[in-house]
Design a protein around this motif. Structure first.
Motif, mmCIF file in Angstrom:
data_model
loop_
_atom_site.group_PDB
_atom_site.id
_atom_site.type_symbol
_atom_site.label_atom_id
_atom_site.label_comp_id
_atom_site.label_asym_id
_atom_site.label_seq_id
_atom_site.Cartn_x
_atom_site.Cartn_y
_atom_site.Cartn_z
ATOM 1 N N ALA A 76 101.975 -54.814 -49.382
ATOM 2 C CA ALA A 76 100.618 -55.316 -49.129
ATOM 3 C C ALA A 76 100.007 -54.592 -47.936
ATOM 4 O O ALA A 76 100.468 -53.520 -47.535
ATOM 5 N N ARG A 77 98.992 -55.192 -47.362
ATOM 6 C CA ARG A 77 98.182 -54.544 -46.329
ATOM 7 C C ARG A 77 99.027 -53.947 -45.194
ATOM 8 O O ARG A 77 99.978 -54.554 -44.721
ATOM 9 N N GLY A 78 98.642 -52.739 -44.787
ATOM 10 C CA GLY A 78 99.295 -52.090 -43.660
ATOM 11 C C GLY A 78 100.491 -51.228 -44.029
ATOM 12 O O GLY A 78 101.030 -50.514 -43.176
ATOM 13 N N GLU A 79 100.904 -51.278 -45.306
ATOM 14 C CA GLU A 79 102.072 -50.499 -45.733
ATOM 15 C C GLU A 79 101.678 -49.055 -46.029
ATOM 16 O O GLU A 79 100.614 -48.773 -46.588
ATOM 17 N N TYR A 80 102.576 -48.144 -45.656
ATOM 18 C CA TYR A 80 102.412 -46.722 -45.959
ATOM 19 C C TYR A 80 103.122 -46.417 -47.275
ATOM 20 O O TYR A 80 104.260 -46.871 -47.494
ATOM 21 N N LEU A 81 102.471 -45.658 -48.134
ATOM 22 C CA LEU A 81 103.020 -45.325 -49.445
ATOM 23 C C LEU A 81 103.237 -43.822 -49.550
ATOM 24 O O LEU A 81 102.373 -43.029 -49.177
ATOM 25 N N GLY A 82 104.411 -43.455 -50.071
ATOM 26 C CA GLY A 82 104.747 -42.044 -50.243
ATOM 27 C C GLY A 82 105.582 -41.479 -49.117
ATOM 28 O O GLY A 82 105.817 -40.272 -49.052
ATOM 29 N N ILE A 83 106.058 -42.344 -48.216
ATOM 30 C CA ILE A 83 106.738 -41.865 -47.009
ATOM 31 C C ILE A 83 108.238 -41.657 -47.182
ATOM 32 O O ILE A 83 108.842 -40.907 -46.411
ATOM 33 N N ALA A 84 108.852 -42.296 -48.183
ATOM 34 C CA ALA A 84 110.316 -42.268 -48.293
ATOM 35 C C ALA A 84 110.864 -40.853 -48.445
ATOM 36 O O ALA A 84 111.880 -40.502 -47.848
ATOM 37 N N MET A 85 110.207 -40.016 -49.244
ATOM 38 C CA MET A 85 110.696 -38.664 -49.513
ATOM 39 C C MET A 85 109.799 -37.584 -48.903
ATOM 40 O O MET A 85 109.947 -36.404 -49.210
ATOM 41 N N ALA A 86 108.872 -37.995 -48.045
ATOM 42 C CA ALA A 86 107.875 -37.048 -47.523
ATOM 43 C C ALA A 86 108.489 -35.935 -46.683
ATOM 44 O O ALA A 86 107.902 -34.869 -46.536
ATOM 45 N N GLY A 87 109.671 -36.172 -46.127
ATOM 46 C CA GLY A 87 110.286 -35.176 -45.264
ATOM 47 C C GLY A 87 111.092 -34.120 -45.987
ATOM 48 O O GLY A 87 111.613 -33.194 -45.349
ATOM 49 N N LEU A 88 111.214 -34.205 -47.314
ATOM 50 C CA LEU A 88 111.989 -33.225 -48.070
ATOM 51 C C LEU A 88 111.192 -31.929 -48.249
ATOM 52 O O LEU A 88 109.956 -31.936 -48.192
ATOM 53 N N PRO A 89 111.884 -30.817 -48.494
ATOM 54 C CA PRO A 89 111.188 -29.525 -48.655
ATOM 55 C C PRO A 89 110.167 -29.524 -49.785
ATOM 56 O O PRO A 89 109.071 -28.981 -49.648
ATOM 57 N N THR A 90 110.523 -30.095 -50.933
ATOM 58 C CA THR A 90 109.594 -30.214 -52.064
ATOM 59 C C THR A 90 109.552 -31.685 -52.482
ATOM 60 O O THR A 90 110.177 -32.077 -53.469
ATOM 61 N N PRO A 91 108.829 -32.500 -51.736
ATOM 62 C CA PRO A 91 108.885 -33.954 -51.942
ATOM 63 C C PRO A 91 108.241 -34.424 -53.243
ATOM 64 O O PRO A 91 107.165 -33.947 -53.634
ATOM 65 N N GLN A 92 108.917 -35.359 -53.910
ATOM 66 C CA GLN A 92 108.392 -36.012 -55.101
ATOM 67 C C GLN A 92 108.528 -37.519 -54.932
ATOM 68 O O GLN A 92 109.450 -38.014 -54.271
ATOM 69 N N HIS A 93 107.614 -38.252 -55.546
ATOM 70 C CA HIS A 93 107.676 -39.707 -55.470
ATOM 71 C C HIS A 93 108.892 -40.228 -56.251
ATOM 72 O O HIS A 93 109.081 -39.855 -57.412
ATOM 73 N N PRO A 94 109.717 -41.078 -55.635
ATOM 74 C CA PRO A 94 110.915 -41.590 -56.305
ATOM 75 C C PRO A 94 110.650 -42.746 -57.260
ATOM 76 O O PRO A 94 111.537 -43.164 -58.006
ATOM 77 N N ALA A 95 109.438 -43.284 -57.251
ATOM 78 C CA ALA A 95 109.110 -44.430 -58.103
ATOM 79 C C ALA A 95 107.602 -44.435 -58.369
ATOM 80 O O ALA A 95 106.835 -43.703 -57.742
ATOM 81 N N THR A 96 107.205 -45.275 -59.313
ATOM 82 C CA THR A 96 105.789 -45.432 -59.660
ATOM 83 C C THR A 96 105.184 -46.571 -58.848
ATOM 84 O O THR A 96 105.842 -47.588 -58.615
ATOM 85 N N VAL A 97 103.936 -46.399 -58.421
ATOM 86 C CA VAL A 97 103.220 -47.455 -57.693
ATOM 87 C C VAL A 97 101.992 -47.854 -58.495
ATOM 88 O O VAL A 97 101.174 -47.007 -58.866
#
Length: 244
Positions: A76-97
């Motif tokens: 909900a409010r205030g949450e950052y989305l897409g951050i879990a894998m953002a630090g990888l060299p070629t980052p991809q989303h691990p799940a659907t939102v």
């Protein structure tokens, strides 16, 4: 840009920044809106942007099959989305939102997000805390996966309530269907329906328009920790042994 600056001022971390700093960061951001049931991004999509949820709520899930999915989290409010894998060299989303309701987000390019973390320790602290909380959420799911279904339902409701941090409010702000709850805890929807119906009859919860209000948080805490489980399980007495 003025709207983004105003929105940023209300967010943890950004509220420590000066007006000038906010305007500088806002120049790289945009405000985006998505309707209920609309997908923000899908699993394996390339991470090009990071999102901050300003209003509304989303479900994070993976499709187990064409007819089944596993919900990992509700945010909900205030949450950052897409951050879990953002630090990888070629980052991809691990799940659907997917949006549970109409949502508004702040969107920023990944490069801007990375720069933000370097230059604003307050934002880095917020992001690190959210990643840690989601890791603990996953760890908790694994630890209670063998528990009875009433225990898992009570655990989910209490954790969602505590996460809101709204003093004096026992109404869950995220609108949830019975199927949402079932897919989140890994149970049959019929079992969840029976449990919630029984708890409503007992006066422990109240539901209206997909929102759940917890009227007796103490008894749900008891069920969460294995107390009163016989009474709580009576609603699911006709369910399979696997669900219970």
């Amino acid at each position: 840009m003025d709207e983004i600056v105003r929105r940023l001022k209300s967010l943890d971390g950004f509220n420590k920044a000066s007006e000038l700093e906010l305007k500088q960061w806002a120049s790289f951001m945009r405000c985006v809106r998505h309707s209920a049931r609309e997908v923000l991004y899908r699993k394996n999509d390339k991470i090009n942007d990071i999102f901050i949820l300003l209003c509304g709520s989303v479900r994070v899930y993976d499709a187990v099959s064409t007819s089944e999915r596993k919900i990992f989290n509700f945010l909900a409010r205030g949450e950052y989305l897409g951050i879990a894998m953002a630090g990888l060299p070629t980052p991809q989303h691990p799940a659907t939102v997917q949006c549970i309701e109409d949502c508004t987000f702040i969107s920023m390019p990944l490069s801007v997000y990375n720069d933000l973390l370097k230059k604003m320790p307050e934002i880095r602290g917020v992001v690190n805390r959210q990643i840690s909380e989601r890791f603990l959420e996953l760890q908790n799911d694994i630890c209670i996966s063998h528990q009875l279904t009433p225990t898992r339902v009570a655990d989910l409701l209490i954790r969602l309530l505590k996460k809101q941090d709204l003093l004096g409010s026992y109404r869950l702000q995220i609108p949830l269907t019975r199927l949402d709850i079932a897919e989140r805890i890994g149970a049959q929807s019929e079992t969840v329906i029976r449990i919630l119906s029984q708890w409503t009859k007992h006066g422990w919860i109240r539901t209206d328009d997909r929102h759940i209000e917890i009227l007796n948080p103490q008894i749900l805490e008891d069920i969460r920790h294995g107390k009163n489980i016989r009474r709580a399980s009576s609603a699911a007495s006709n369910a399979s042994g696997h669900d219970l």
